[in-house]
Design a protein around this motif. Structure first.
Motif, PDB file in Angstrom:
ATOM      1  N   GLU A 187      52.159  46.648 -56.984  1.00 35.59           N
ATOM      2  CA  GLU A 187      51.966  46.430 -55.547  1.00 35.59           C
ATOM      3  C   GLU A 187      53.250  45.948 -54.882  1.00 35.59           C
ATOM      4  N   GLU A 188      53.940  45.038 -55.540  1.00 31.64           N
ATOM      5  CA  GLU A 188      55.195  44.507 -54.983  1.00 31.64           C
ATOM      6  C   GLU A 188      56.230  45.609 -54.802  1.00 31.64           C
ATOM      7  N   ARG A 189      56.406  46.448 -55.824  1.00 33.02           N
ATOM      8  CA  ARG A 189      57.374  47.535 -55.746  1.00 33.02           C
ATOM      9  C   ARG A 189      56.948  48.573 -54.698  1.00 33.02           C
ATOM     10  N   TYR A 190      55.644  48.791 -54.578  1.00 30.86           N
ATOM     11  CA  TYR A 190      55.136  49.748 -53.589  1.00 30.86           C
ATOM     12  C   TYR A 190      55.478  49.291 -52.168  1.00 30.86           C
ATOM     13  N   LEU A 191      55.212  48.036 -51.864  1.00 34.53           N
ATOM     14  CA  LEU A 191      55.477  47.534 -50.512  1.00 34.53           C
ATOM     15  C   LEU A 191      56.964  47.606 -50.180  1.00 34.53           C
ATOM     16  N   GLU A 192      57.803  47.327 -51.182  1.00 40.30           N
ATOM     17  CA  GLU A 192      59.247  47.409 -50.965  1.00 40.30           C
ATOM     18  C   GLU A 192      59.670  48.846 -50.673  1.00 40.30           C
ATOM     19  N   GLN A 220      48.680  40.040 -40.675  1.00 42.42           N
ATOM     20  CA  GLN A 220      49.172  40.512 -41.967  1.00 42.42           C
ATOM     21  C   GLN A 220      48.337  41.710 -42.417  1.00 42.42           C
ATOM     22  N   ALA A 242      49.855  43.676 -59.823  1.00 44.70           N
ATOM     23  CA  ALA A 242      50.571  42.902 -58.803  1.00 44.70           C
ATOM     24  C   ALA A 242      52.029  43.328 -58.708  1.00 44.70           C
ATOM     25  N   GLN A 243      52.644  43.629 -59.849  1.00 47.90           N
ATOM     26  CA  GLN A 243      54.041  44.088 -59.839  1.00 47.90           C
ATOM     27  C   GLN A 243      54.147  45.504 -59.266  1.00 47.90           C
ATOM     28  N   TYR A 245      45.508  50.158 -49.985  1.00 51.12           N
ATOM     29  CA  TYR A 245      46.656  50.662 -49.237  1.00 51.12           C
ATOM     30  C   TYR A 245      46.482  52.115 -48.806  1.00 51.12           C
ATOM     31  N   SER A 305      48.555  44.187 -44.332  1.00 54.11           N
ATOM     32  CA  SER A 305      49.121  44.929 -45.453  1.00 54.11           C
ATOM     33  C   SER A 305      48.070  45.740 -46.183  1.00 54.11           C
TER      34      SER A 305
END
Length: 490
Positions: free
Chosen positions: A324-329, A155, A321-322, A377, A157
């Motif tokens: 980060e979530e949008r970034y990974l997507e 993982q 955290a939100q 990242y 990431s």
């Protein structure tokens, strides 16, 4: 007795190339996009046997030159290491027979990660079976290290931090220094399109954080938006023909205050350099409409080429955290040939229930989390903050209202920035057609200021070229590895 895996970094019983490793190596030596994806997100230690050594050589080349290597350049680069060059020769003899399908890359990559994990875990079991019963603490430590390494590889990431002594890094520095003489663009960050800022920073580097401070209605969000647009476009203009496109940058723009449509219209007004009210009311002149058509065509064609400008309309109160979530997507959709820069408009509207303390302390800690996100990242982050009220004295001292002390609510905010900018609000600012910004923090260079041009009605802040001082004499750095080396100017 079974070989202790921890005492030898080589893979037990694996000296040749494995099928699954060959498939991934074929992908990253055949496709620039996949090569850059592997370099940005994965570690060559995932390979087994000879593939690990050759894989690291390939990854190092891609990192330096941003393209996949050929056999010739690798053999020439490592000609002093005969064992490695023999492995490189062997690999490139095998690759032509390997089928390559880019749609199978992720599957094959997941497969070698699983194989890596199983190999490490089996070696760990053998080591535990034969361990010296008097060294339980050491064995437990080794077990934890191995499990952490397996988790990191499976993982990946988040980027692992670099740790090495400076004498170990010296050969790498020398290689980069000499390569930059031949290609001055090597090592350059993502340019902002503002000549003075780019001169003193050499562009925004991966993992750096830029913060813009400004008073209410000073233009901080507009300045942030203009930087994002110019980073996306780089040296292209809306009149550039597709065959002439160069560079570009993926932009992920979080709009916490402005709804999507309003943020889009501001971006379009800047690209076309037309009045925002004219866009709102569909009342543009013929010349302005022609410019709007050019901008619209550029958006379609340039985005088809690869680099994207993605706006995320997300309510105020968002946490890291939100983000980060949008970034990974978004990153999973972006073309990896182009770097990603994250914009957050703006920091003061973020919240985090997991952070304790008063509001001013919370915002400083949130800034630290945003910076940590960028570091994990390896992505640049740009954001903005509100300034404290200016000094009330009738005749403030020169520079009294300029500096990191003006950053609103918490001095911790600017502590986490690599680059800090303050917009100066002057007397009768609304009547002026210029825009003055100060560099109030720069971890890698000088501080200063520069005056540029503004047209707020069109959401536009334009550069006024800065002319750097001349440097007409250059030296020659040979290596510094041997006492006999001459590193003086020639």
């Amino acid at each position: 007795m079974t070989k202790n895996f921890f005492e030898d970094n080589e893979d037990p019983g694996l000296s040749a190339f494995q099928d699954q490793d060959l498939r991934v190596l074929k992908a990253i030596t055949s496709d620039d996009r996949l090569a850059l994806d592997f370099v940005n997100s994965h570690d060559p230690s995932v390979f087994l046997g000879d593939a690990r050594h050759v894989g690291k050589a390939i990854v190092d080349y891609v990192k330096a030159y941003k393209t996949r290597p050929t056999k010739r350049v690798l053999v020439d680069k490592y000609k002093s290491d005969s064992a490695l060059t023999n492995k490189i020769e062997s690999l490139f003899e095998l690759l032509p027979a390997i089928d390559f399908n880019p749609n199978e890359y992720q599957y094959d990559l997941d497969k070698i990660k699983q194989n890596y994990a199983e190999t490490r875990f089996n070696a760990l079991k053998d080591d535990l079976r034969f361990h010296d019963k008097g060294s339980i603490d050491q064995t437990m430590q080794k077990m934890e290290q191995t499990l952490q390494e397996i988790k990191r590889i499976r993982q990946p990431s988040k980027r692992a931090y670099t740790q090495k002594s400076i004498d170990e890094y010296l050969p790498e520095f020398h290689e980069e220094y000499v390569a930059k003489i031949a290609n001055p663009l090597l090592g350059q960050g993502v340019l902002t399109g503002y000549s003075y800022l780019d001169y003193v920073t050499n562009g925004l580097q991966p993992a750096e954080m830029l913060i813009i401070g400004g008073e209410t209605s000073s233009g901080k969000s507009m300045f942030l938006n203009n930087i994002a647009i110019q980073m996306w476009m780089q040296k292209n203009t809306i009149s550039t023909e597709p065959s002439q496109y160069t560079g570009g940058c993926n932009i992920l723009y979080f709009s916490l205050e402005m709804p999507y449509k309003a943020c889009f219209k501001r971006t379009l007004a800047r690209l076309a350099d037309v009045p925002m009210y004219g866009l709102r009311d569909s009342r543009l002149t013929k010349a302005e409409t022609e410019s709007l058509n050019l901008a619209s065509r550029f958006i379609r064609r340039f985005s088809e080429k690869g680099p994207k400008f993605e706006i995320v309309d997300i309510p105020r109160g968002v946490n890291v955290a939100q983000i980060e979530e949008r970034y990974l997507e978004a990153k999973s959709k972006f073309d990896p040939r182009y770097p990603v820069v994250v914009f957050i408009d703006y920091l003061g509207l973020m919240e985090d229930d997991s952070v304790d303390g008063d509001d001013w302390l919370k915002l400083g800690k949130i800034a630290g989390k945003v910076h940590e996100f960028g570091r994990c990242y390896n992505v640049p982050v740009c954001t903005a903050v509100q300034l404290n009220r200016p000094t009330k004295s009738k005749t403030p001292e020169p520079g009294e209202n300029i500096g990191v002390h003006r950053i609103g609510r918490s001095s911790l905010i600017m502590h986490h920035a690599n680059i800090g900018i303050q917009i100066e609000t002057r007397k009768d600012e609304w009547l002026r057609d210029t825009f003055l910004y100060h560099l109030i923090k720069n971890r890698d260079g000088e501080l200063g200021k520069h005056e540029i041009s503004k047209r707020f009605a069109n959401a536009s802040i334009f550069d006024v070229p800065y002319t750097p001082p001349d440097r007409d004499e250059f030296g020659s750095y040979m290596s510094g590895f041997n006492d006999e080396d001459d590193i003086s100017g020639l």
